[in-house]
Write an enzyme that holds these catalytic residues in place. Structure first.
Site, PDB file in Angstrom:
ATOM      1  N   ASP A   1      36.083  38.370  42.192  1.00 44.86           N
ATOM      2  CA  ASP A   1      36.656  39.711  42.094  1.00 44.86           C
ATOM      3  C   ASP A   1      37.980  39.695  41.323  1.00 44.86           C
ATOM      4  O   ASP A   1      38.855  38.876  41.579  1.00 44.86           O
ATOM      5  CB  ASP A   1      36.885  40.262  43.504  1.00 44.86           C
TER       6      ASP A   1
ATOM      7  N   THR B   1      36.055  48.076  42.203  1.00 49.36           N
ATOM      8  CA  THR B   1      35.217  47.009  42.751  1.00 49.36           C
ATOM      9  C   THR B   1      33.793  47.453  43.063  1.00 49.36           C
ATOM     10  O   THR B   1      32.827  46.906  42.525  1.00 49.36           O
ATOM     11  CB  THR B   1      35.881  46.431  44.013  1.00 49.36           C
TER      12      THR B   1
ATOM     13  N   LYS C   1      35.611  39.454  55.344  1.00 46.48           N
ATOM     14  CA  LYS C   1      36.503  38.788  54.397  1.00 46.48           C
ATOM     15  C   LYS C   1      37.172  37.547  54.975  1.00 46.48           C
ATOM     16  O   LYS C   1      37.736  36.742  54.225  1.00 46.48           O
ATOM     17  CB  LYS C   1      37.572  39.761  53.905  1.00 46.48           C
TER      18      LYS C   1
ATOM     19  N   ASP D   1      41.406  38.715  42.930  1.00 45.27           N
ATOM     20  CA  ASP D   1      41.767  40.130  43.083  1.00 45.27           C
ATOM     21  C   ASP D   1      42.826  40.349  44.160  1.00 45.27           C
ATOM     22  O   ASP D   1      43.813  41.059  43.935  1.00 45.27           O
ATOM     23  CB  ASP D   1      40.518  40.944  43.413  1.00 45.27           C
TER      24      ASP D   1
ATOM     25  N   HIS E   1      46.496  41.951  43.352  1.00 36.45           N
ATOM     26  CA  HIS E   1      47.042  43.187  43.912  1.00 36.45           C
ATOM     27  C   HIS E   1      48.426  42.953  44.521  1.00 36.45           C
ATOM     28  O   HIS E   1      49.333  43.777  44.361  1.00 36.45           O
ATOM     29  CB  HIS E   1      46.109  43.737  44.991  1.00 36.45           C
TER      30      HIS E   1
ATOM     31  N   ASP F   1      34.107  41.760  38.257  1.00 33.80           N
ATOM     32  CA  ASP F   1      33.851  43.195  38.220  1.00 33.80           C
ATOM     33  C   ASP F   1      34.822  43.946  37.322  1.00 33.80           C
ATOM     34  O   ASP F   1      34.481  44.990  36.767  1.00 33.80           O
ATOM     35  CB  ASP F   1      33.891  43.772  39.641  1.00 33.80           C
ATOM     36  N   HIS F   2      36.021  43.424  37.145  1.00 33.97           N
ATOM     37  CA  HIS F   2      37.063  44.115  36.383  1.00 33.97           C
ATOM     38  C   HIS F   2      38.227  43.161  36.215  1.00 33.97           C
ATOM     39  O   HIS F   2      38.182  42.014  36.680  1.00 33.97           O
ATOM     40  CB  HIS F   2      37.524  45.386  37.115  1.00 33.97           C
TER      41      HIS F   2
ATOM     42  N   HIS G   1      43.907  48.050  39.334  1.00 34.03           N
ATOM     43  CA  HIS G   1      42.857  48.209  38.325  1.00 34.03           C
ATOM     44  C   HIS G   1      42.207  49.562  38.532  1.00 34.03           C
ATOM     45  O   HIS G   1      42.439  50.229  39.545  1.00 34.03           O
ATOM     46  CB  HIS G   1      41.829  47.087  38.432  1.00 34.03           C
TER      47      HIS G   1
END
Length: 810
Positions: free
Chosen positions: A106, A144, A230, A264, A268, A311-312, A421
């Site tokens: 991610d 996401t 997670k 990811d 963040h 994903d990004h 994102h």
């Protein structure tokens, strides 16, 4: 970029130094050590509750640590092995077909790997040995759930329904969010994800986390799936995936997914330029290394096909870069999805959902300040390349935010540190990684960038499945595959051209057209009466890559040949479907003549099937514009070939500012830069904004008092030779394309350009509305490049190419 690299090198040094001092090495941490072997552990007696074993019988028990053979048996690790040769494909007994693993990291932006691959030896080896793209383009918004589900289905968000991480559906009267239980309602999830495509066709699928995989879509789940948690360590996830591959053939999955939250989560928290990101990237790299070691231990490393992607990307943000709606409205009396991809709707839903004044909101957010860090759009006016309009869940007010900025309600917003994102998918910071390895892929192969809607078809090909309907262009990624499973077929023309013969000169009174400068009308009209040889020469010059084919049923049109351009005149919409011409580096332009000064009926078109000059009254906002610019002819006399009603299209007067500057200044500029251009342009009708051409019945509903339908957009496709030594006419190698879909709007408020000279805004505007040739095809029902001699998959690569103009901030 140099400053960024210096900063990162410094951060690397600090990070590695801290790692040595603070015990970040796995060999010092007992918990980390329990996932791997060491010389001390080799031959150990079985211990309860150990995460993996290094005992002598662990291979028999199938619970070895992934590095058991390399640590305890002296075999080389996967990382130290040379790249497999094309003849080294091998699968152990019981594996007749290569399993496919789809592994998502991610938020892994492509720039991380581009600049810091040496810090990630396992990922770097995958990149070196297998196939990789410089980047993979995410769909908008670059979020996401949106992108993971697009990868799984091959559908744009407007098609599969997961249009953001937070959504309101007025028909369901429900809200969707990542943490809510309503996210498991199958009504949110459209399309057919790859795990269903596999199971529907007799294969087994297992998902270790993937958005949508724990939802009972279409009444079923994957064969094996895990509910998202997670807190489960990455090593445990890899171990479970490897155990699935150890299952007996009757239970073993053919398709598997694996997902990790890094980099990811760290991006963040700390942003994309930080020492912590380096640690997160190295953690992700170790996770891949563990997977590859585990595959090698099972002799599956040259059997399994592996796709590693993201994903990004990730962008840096700051609390100093916020646009507050409170600065634009006295009372922020609406609901806003805040951040890098904001949407605005009524607070009172469902009651006021349809009556909310979206147009008023957009107007109040347009051209309010000399410098705004966002543009407000109605969803139907967003760039077509985004494919983000045709779903009731997409709120009508959308803000396209500048890089590193966010738009929020007011100063109560505090989530503005670190990274985020969701931005325009053309931003470099939003680009994702794509790497692939295994017997199905070419080795040591770098490919051009592509969109993630194409991955679904690629996975189907690797699994020998028939894809469900999707937005990808099947066959466009064949160049990634060693032995492509699918061979695309050329499109079949549905409507052939009719004949429009040269006829008698109609009475000028019929049309209301005039041209006082023409003294020899018959001689001028005879220039339109080309013989077969002249038509052939015109086609060689103006249609070097073949005639655009019409894929719409029952379309009535004819080809009109002129010396310097060819058009396909439609009797249904009373204007050309397309016009094509070629200009050279040396083509000069002059001020285009005014249609009101000189325009006449085309003698090849019956008056009843032609536009007339009387359709355009001075008091109307619509004026005639030219598809082929008359000033591209070399003499005043030749200009008359284009000053005919078959070459005009209805344009808003404000739009002609953009159109004329584009043709008189920018196209000649691009022709100089690219050693000539073939230009094809024409109208688009997409009143229901579904990204596909409207039926003629729909178009006729939008005829105003000019008696001719008004296009919603105009397209321009510029093709040149990639090798700029050659002109478009003598190009033997690959082609290069720039294509645009320009919204046809009455004003230029999108650029705040009502009083600004064209050189300050037109080029930026058209670049915002760049598009793929494939987008143009879908919106027009045309098929381009039908005359190319190259293999069709190469043509599909050209058609799915999207030019990038955005300059990176960092």
């Amino acid at each position: 970029m140099i400053q960024q690299k210096v900063l990162f090198i410094s951060l690397v040094a600090v990070t590695l130094g801290l790692g040595l001092g603070l015990g970040l090495k796995e060999s010092v941490q007992p918990q980390a050590q329990s996932w791997s072997c060491s010389k001390l552990r080799c031959g150990e007696k079985r211990i309860a509750n150990v995460l993996c074993s290094c005992s002598d019988d662990c291979l028999e028990k199938k619970d070895c640590c992934t590095d058991y053979k390399s640590i305890c048996k002296g075999e080389t690790s996967w990382l130290k092995d040379k790249c497999a040769s094309s003849g080294a494909t091998q699968c152990p007994a019981g594996f007749e077909q290569s399993p496919l693993i789809l592994f998502s990291m991610d938020g892994f932006r492509a720039g991380y790997l581009e600049n810091w691959d040496s810090l990630m030896p396992n990922i770097n080896k995958l990149k070196t040995c297998g196939t990789h793209a410089k980047y993979m383009r995410a769909v908008y918004p670059t979020k996401t759930f949106v992108n993971h589900y697009t990868i799984a289905t091959g559908l744009y968000p407007e098609s599969h329904g997961i249009i953001d991480n937070n959504i309101y559906d007025v028909n369901l009267n429900l809200n969707f969010s990542l943490s809510s239980s309503t996210a498991r309602n199958p009504a949110w999830w459209g399309g057919q994800p790859i795990w269903h495509t596999a199971t529907y066709q007799g294969l087994k699928a297992a998902t270790y986390f993937w958005p949508g995989s724990e939802v009972k879509i279409n009444g079923s789940y994957p064969t094996i799936f895990k509910n998202y948690n997670k807190s489960i360590p990455f090593e445990a996830r890899v171990t479970e995936v490897l155990k699935w591959l150890d299952l007996p053939k009757a239970k073993r999955p053919d398709f598997l997914t694996l997902y990790i939250e890094e980099p990811d989560t760290t991006g963040h928290k700390y942003g994309p330029v930080s020492g912590e990101i380096i640690k997160a990237l190295q953690m992700a790299d170790r996770t891949l290394g563990m997977l590859m070691e585990g595959l090698k231990q099972r002799n599956l490393h040259n059997c399994v096909n592996l796709i590693l992607l993201a994903d990004h990307g990730m962008e840096e943000i700051s609390c100093d870069r916020l646009e507050y709606m409170a600065n634009y409205f006295n009372n922020v009396d609406f609901f806003m999805y805040e951040g890098p991809a904001p949407r605005i709707r009524s607070k009172n839903v469902p009651k006021d959902f349809y009556t909310f004044d979206s147009e008023g909101i957009v107007k109040n957010l347009t051209c309010r300040k000399p410098k705004q860090y966002f543009k407000a759009y109605l969803s139907k006016d967003l760039p077509k390349r985004l494919h983000y309009a045709n779903n009731i869940r997409i709120d009508k007010v959308n803000l396209m935010v500048d890089q590193q900025w966010m738009a929020v309600r007011d100063k109560k917003f505090t989530r503005c540190k670190g990274g985020t994102h969701g931005y325009d998918n053309e931003f470099k910071s939003m680009q994702a990684i794509f790497l692939a390895h295994g017997p199905g892929f070419n080795e040591k192969n770098e490919v051009t960038s592509f969109e993630n809607i194409e991955v679904y078809n690629l996975m189907c090909d690797l699994l020998k499945l028939k894809p469900a309907p999707n937005n990808g262009t099947h066959g466009s990624l064949n160049h990634l595959l060693k032995n492509p499973f699918y061979t695309p077929s050329p499109a079949k023309e549905q409507s052939s051209p009719l004949s429009c013969p040269f006829g008698p000169v109609p009475s000028p009174d019929v049309s209301g057209c005039k041209c006082s400068s023409i003294t020899e009308l018959e001689k001028v009209n005879q220039r339109l009466n080309l013989n077969n040889q002249a038509k052939t020469e015109s086609e060689a010059h103006n249609l070097p890559y073949g005639r655009p084919q019409v894929l719409q049923n029952h379309s009535k049109y004819c080809l009109l040949h002129q010396a310097k351009y060819i058009s396909a005149y439609s009797q249904d919409i009373l204007m050309p479907l397309w016009s094509s011409y070629t200009i050279y580096r040396s083509t000069s332009t002059s001020v285009p003549p005014s249609a009101s000064d000189c325009l006449r009926l085309d003698v090849r078109i019956p008056a009843a099937q032609s536009q007339t000059c009387s359709n355009y009254q001075p008091d109307l906002t619509i004026t005639p514009g030219f598809l082929y610019p008359p000033n591209f002819n070399s003499s005043n006399f030749e200009q008359y070939d284009a000053l005919i009603t078959s070459n005009i299209v209805p344009m808003f007067k404000g739009f002609t500012r953009l159109w004329n500057y584009f043709h008189t200044t920018l196209i000649p500029k691009y022709a100089r830069e690219r050693n000539g251009l073939n230009v094809i342009s024409g109208p688009i009708f997409d009143y229901n904004y579904d990204g596909h051409f409207d039926s003629y019945d729909t178009i006729k509903q939008h005829v105003n008092n000019t008696k001719i339908p008004i296009p919603t957009h105009y397209f321009v496709v510029l093709t040149s030779c990639e090798n700029q030594i050659n002109t478009p006419l003598n190009c033997l190698g690959p082609l290069k394309v720039l294509s645009f879909i320009l919204p046809h709007r009455p004003d230029n408020s999108e650029s705040c350009a009502d009083t600004s000279p064209e050189n300050l805004w037109v080029e930026e505007r058209i670049q915002i509305h760049t598009a793929r040739v494939r987008d143009v095809e879908l919106l027009t029902g045309l098929n381009f490049y039908s005359g190319l001699k190259q293999p069709l998959p190469e043509t599909l690569q050209l058609k799915t190419f999207l030019p990038i103009f955005v300059n990176p901030v960092n």
